[in-house]
Design a protein around this motif. Structure first.
Motif: not given
Length: 232
Positions: A46, A48, A109-110, A130, A132
């Motif tokens: 996850q 970014c 965005g995601v 995932e 972001n």
């Protein structure tokens, strides 16, 4: 009679030698098969980023080398991965760990996607990524950060303590978070630095970020991953 006995003894010796040779060959092949390793790490990711460039490092442990061919592609047509570089080191047991340094083009965005690596004509998967993208490409603040933290064994709770220093940026009043990881403590040391203590119980790559004035900013992605050097 004596001649027959000698022949029988010779036959027994031949049988023992042949059986021993077959057994040694079998155990040797079994040992080689047992030590044969091809493993692509697949941590929970996850991550970014502040723009379309997501930089990720993913490792491949193998007893079969050199890498004669390799490529990577995404399950999401809006995600474009590229292998920028590969680094390697050889373990004491003769196996090698190859690190693929990726630059992945991601939308705002995601976004969610899987990666498929084709290495020496075999496929390996890194699933359920995932990212972001907070979409603030002008974010260039200099900071000091512990990118590689202690390694994690699946199921064992590990605590992480990261001190983050922002040079020339006042973070007073900012709210800090970690994607996919539980924060235990947030300690503002001064207007330019913060201590974050978190924990996780699975190998992961997690995005550290802060939010101020209704804008989220990615700090860095921290690697709480497996200790592949220990793989047998």
């Amino acid at each position: 009679m004596k001649k027959r006995m000698i022949i029988c003894v010779i036959l027994v010796i031949i049988i023992i030698v042949v059986s021993g040779t077959i057994y040694l060959a079998y155990t040797s092949n079994e040992k080689k098969a047992k030590n044969k390793i091809t493993y692509m790490e697949n941590p929970t990711i996850q991550s970014c980023s502040n723009d379309e460039n997501l930089l990720l490092n993913l490792r491949f442990l193998t007893s079969e080398y050199p890498l004669e061919s390799y490529s990577v592609y995404s399950s999401n047509k809006n995600i474009v991965p590229k292998i920028e570089d590969i680094s390697e080191f050889k373990k004491n047991d003769g196996n090698k760990v190859f690190t693929f340094h990726l630059n992945i083009k991601v939308p705002k965005g995601v976004s969610q996607f899987d990666l498929t690596f084709n290495i020496n004509d075999k496929e390996y998967f890194v699933k359920n990524i995932e990212n972001n993208n907070f979409n603030i490409p002008d974010e260039k603040s200099s900071k000091e950060f512990v990118i590689y933290s202690p390694y994690v064994n699946d199921g064992d709770i590990q605590e992480f303590n990261n001190n983050i220093v922002f040079k020339g940026k006042d973070i007073t009043g900012a709210n800090f978070g970690i994607l996919g990881e539980e924060i235990l403590e947030k300690n503002l040391i001064n207007k330019n630095s913060v201590e974050l203590i978190s924990q996780n119980n699975k190998p992961a790559i997690v995005g550290y970020f802060y939010e101020k004035n209704n804008q989220k900013v990615c700090i860095a992605n921290s690697y709480h991953t497996e200790y592949l050097e220990n793989e047998e």
